[in-house]
Design a protein around this motif. Structure first.
Motif, PDB file in Angstrom:
ATOM      1  N   PHE A 163      10.520 -32.651 -69.799  1.00  0.00           N
ATOM      2  CA  PHE A 163      10.058 -32.035 -71.090  1.00  0.00           C
ATOM      3  C   PHE A 163      10.155 -33.357 -72.065  1.00  0.00           C
ATOM      4  O   PHE A 163       9.497 -33.441 -72.872  1.00  0.00           O
ATOM      5  CB  PHE A 163      11.117 -30.949 -71.757  1.00  0.00           C
ATOM      6  N   ILE A 164      11.422 -34.307 -72.002  1.00  0.00           N
ATOM      7  CA  ILE A 164      11.467 -35.073 -72.841  1.00  0.00           C
ATOM      8  C   ILE A 164      10.398 -36.418 -72.818  1.00  0.00           C
ATOM      9  O   ILE A 164       9.976 -36.922 -73.903  1.00  0.00           O
ATOM     10  CB  ILE A 164      13.073 -35.912 -72.762  1.00  0.00           C
ATOM     11  N   ARG A 165       9.964 -36.709 -71.899  1.00  0.00           N
ATOM     12  CA  ARG A 165       8.779 -37.548 -71.500  1.00  0.00           C
ATOM     13  C   ARG A 165       7.841 -36.884 -72.313  1.00  0.00           C
ATOM     14  O   ARG A 165       6.787 -37.624 -72.878  1.00  0.00           O
ATOM     15  CB  ARG A 165       8.718 -37.829 -69.957  1.00  0.00           C
ATOM     16  N   ARG A 166       7.433 -35.599 -72.183  1.00  0.00           N
ATOM     17  CA  ARG A 166       6.216 -35.340 -72.852  1.00  0.00           C
ATOM     18  C   ARG A 166       6.412 -35.002 -74.289  1.00  0.00           C
ATOM     19  O   ARG A 166       5.465 -35.115 -75.044  1.00  0.00           O
ATOM     20  CB  ARG A 166       5.971 -33.504 -72.383  1.00  0.00           C
ATOM     21  N   ALA A 167       7.766 -34.787 -74.718  1.00  0.00           N
ATOM     22  CA  ALA A 167       8.017 -34.436 -76.233  1.00  0.00           C
ATOM     23  C   ALA A 167       7.895 -35.742 -76.797  1.00  0.00           C
ATOM     24  O   ALA A 167       7.824 -35.875 -78.098  1.00  0.00           O
ATOM     25  CB  ALA A 167       9.231 -33.760 -76.334  1.00  0.00           C
ATOM     26  N   ALA A 168       8.418 -37.031 -76.323  1.00  0.00           N
ATOM     27  CA  ALA A 168       8.584 -38.303 -76.800  1.00  0.00           C
ATOM     28  C   ALA A 168       7.451 -38.609 -77.890  1.00  0.00           C
ATOM     29  O   ALA A 168       7.922 -39.097 -79.222  1.00  0.00           O
ATOM     30  CB  ALA A 168       8.673 -39.295 -75.898  1.00  0.00           C
ATOM     31  N   PRO A 169       6.313 -38.587 -77.752  1.00  0.00           N
ATOM     32  CA  PRO A 169       5.295 -38.691 -78.612  1.00  0.00           C
ATOM     33  C   PRO A 169       5.355 -37.911 -79.999  1.00  0.00           C
ATOM     34  O   PRO A 169       4.872 -38.442 -81.061  1.00  0.00           O
ATOM     35  CB  PRO A 169       3.890 -38.786 -78.004  1.00  0.00           C
ATOM     36  N   HIS A 170       5.498 -36.716 -79.599  1.00  0.00           N
ATOM     37  CA  HIS A 170       5.835 -35.542 -80.855  1.00  0.00           C
ATOM     38  C   HIS A 170       7.201 -35.971 -81.663  1.00  0.00           C
ATOM     39  O   HIS A 170       7.090 -35.949 -82.911  1.00  0.00           O
ATOM     40  CB  HIS A 170       5.719 -34.181 -80.073  1.00  0.00           C
ATOM     41  N   VAL A 171       8.152 -36.412 -81.020  1.00  0.00           N
ATOM     42  CA  VAL A 171       9.376 -36.652 -81.714  1.00  0.00           C
ATOM     43  C   VAL A 171       9.176 -37.889 -82.616  1.00  0.00           C
ATOM     44  O   VAL A 171       9.422 -37.826 -83.834  1.00  0.00           O
ATOM     45  CB  VAL A 171      10.424 -37.013 -80.453  1.00  0.00           C
ATOM     46  N   SER A 172       8.421 -38.886 -82.036  1.00  0.00           N
ATOM     47  CA  SER A 172       8.034 -39.992 -82.761  1.00  0.00           C
ATOM     48  C   SER A 172       7.363 -39.795 -84.009  1.00  0.00           C
ATOM     49  O   SER A 172       7.612 -40.297 -84.946  1.00  0.00           O
ATOM     50  CB  SER A 172       7.553 -40.985 -81.992  1.00  0.00           C
ATOM     51  N   ALA A 173       6.220 -39.050 -83.839  1.00  0.00           N
ATOM     52  CA  ALA A 173       5.317 -38.693 -85.049  1.00  0.00           C
ATOM     53  C   ALA A 173       6.081 -37.796 -85.995  1.00  0.00           C
ATOM     54  O   ALA A 173       6.240 -38.108 -87.260  1.00  0.00           O
ATOM     55  CB  ALA A 173       4.201 -37.770 -84.520  1.00  0.00           C
ATOM     56  N   ALA A 174       7.150 -37.008 -85.592  1.00  0.00           N
ATOM     57  CA  ALA A 174       7.820 -36.039 -86.567  1.00  0.00           C
ATOM     58  C   ALA A 174       8.640 -36.805 -87.371  1.00  0.00           C
ATOM     59  O   ALA A 174       8.972 -36.851 -88.623  1.00  0.00           O
ATOM     60  CB  ALA A 174       8.570 -34.989 -86.003  1.00  0.00           C
ATOM     61  N   VAL A 175       9.474 -37.663 -86.739  1.00  0.00           N
ATOM     62  CA  VAL A 175      10.451 -38.743 -87.182  1.00  0.00           C
ATOM     63  C   VAL A 175       9.584 -39.526 -88.227  1.00  0.00           C
ATOM     64  O   VAL A 175      10.141 -40.058 -89.184  1.00  0.00           O
ATOM     65  CB  VAL A 175      11.308 -39.505 -86.369  1.00  0.00           C
ATOM     66  N   ALA A 176       8.455 -40.042 -87.875  1.00  0.00           N
ATOM     67  CA  ALA A 176       7.711 -40.879 -88.807  1.00  0.00           C
ATOM     68  C   ALA A 176       7.466 -40.250 -90.091  1.00  0.00           C
ATOM     69  O   ALA A 176       7.352 -40.902 -91.016  1.00  0.00           O
ATOM     70  CB  ALA A 176       6.555 -41.514 -87.980  1.00  0.00           C
ATOM     71  N   ARG A 177       6.986 -39.101 -90.001  1.00  0.00           N
ATOM     72  CA  ARG A 177       6.576 -38.408 -91.259  1.00  0.00           C
ATOM     73  C   ARG A 177       7.755 -38.208 -91.915  1.00  0.00           C
ATOM     74  O   ARG A 177       7.669 -38.545 -93.396  1.00  0.00           O
ATOM     75  CB  ARG A 177       6.057 -36.954 -90.707  1.00  0.00           C
ATOM     76  N   ILE A 178       9.020 -37.995 -91.709  1.00  0.00           N
ATOM     77  CA  ILE A 178      10.074 -37.772 -92.525  1.00  0.00           C
ATOM     78  C   ILE A 178      10.696 -39.023 -92.967  1.00  0.00           C
ATOM     79  O   ILE A 178      10.865 -39.144 -94.290  1.00  0.00           O
ATOM     80  CB  ILE A 178      11.305 -37.037 -91.584  1.00  0.00           C
ATOM     81  N   GLU A 179      10.606 -40.062 -92.149  1.00  0.00           N
ATOM     82  CA  GLU A 179      10.741 -41.310 -92.596  1.00  0.00           C
ATOM     83  C   GLU A 179       9.883 -41.832 -93.667  1.00  0.00           C
ATOM     84  O   GLU A 179      10.125 -42.558 -94.745  1.00  0.00           O
ATOM     85  CB  GLU A 179      10.806 -42.410 -91.465  1.00  0.00           C
TER      86      GLU A 179
END
Length: 187
Positions: A163-179
């Motif tokens: 899961f975490i390998r699949r989710a990593a790009p989505h996590v990065s994108a979500a964090v980037a939007r908030i940042e």
């Protein structure tokens, strides 16, 4: 929104996590602290985010871990035993791309049917940001470091590792939007 929501969430999470899972409780406190830092960009939903951040891992509590999938166990507990606000329950159920992990566990349809993804991507991103920029000990860390920490902690072929390998790009994108939203705010 009930003005006592954050206080209730804090008492409930502490009672379920602090004694049995102190490291998880430390992480929870850190995630809740990240959420309070976002209050100025969330407006009316600030209290909801802090409550969701405080309760996001409650499903790890030993007495609540019925399926072994903490987002589902936590959301069911909040809904069934506490009649919690539907938006709050759906945020807890779907925090940090839980649908992807549910898919790896073969229960995506169960999670989607019981707790549909909240149609408020801003709040979903904010909770991802809070969770994925907080270490297991509650300290601030980058999302990339957090993903790496999770990868190192779990077996590569297990559901969390996949899961975490699949989710990593989505996590990065979500964090980037908030940042980006935080950077755009006047200081």
């Amino acid at each position: 929104m009930d003005p006592q929501l954050v206080s209730w969430a804090s008492r409930l999470a502490e009672s379920e996590l602090s004694g049995t899972l102190p490291r998880r409780w430390a992480h929870t406190l850190g995630v809740a602290n990240r959420a309070t830092e976002l209050q100025h960009i969330l407006g009316a939903d600030a209290e909801l985010l802090v409550a969701a951040a405080t309760l996001h891992d409650i499903g790890y509590a030993p007495r609540l871990a019925l399926t072994g999938f903490h987002p589902l166990d936590g959301a069911r507990f909040l809904r069934d035993e506490h009649g919690a606000d539907e938006r709050l329950v759906r945020l807890v159920a779907n925090h940090s791309f839980a649908l992807l992990e549910a898919e790896e566990r073969g229960i995506r349809n169960v999670l989607e049917e019981e707790f549909p993804l909240l149609g408020e991507p801003w709040l979903v991103d904010a909770l991802v940001y809070c969770d994925m920029t907080t270490s297991p000990e509650g300290e601030r860390m980058t999302a990339n470091d957090r993903v790496a920490e999770i990868i190192n902690r779990y077996e590569e072929t297990g559901p969390v590792g996949r899961f975490i390998r699949r989710a990593a790009p989505h996590v990065s994108a979500a964090v980037a939007r908030i940042e980006a939203a935080l950077a755009a705010q006047p200081r």
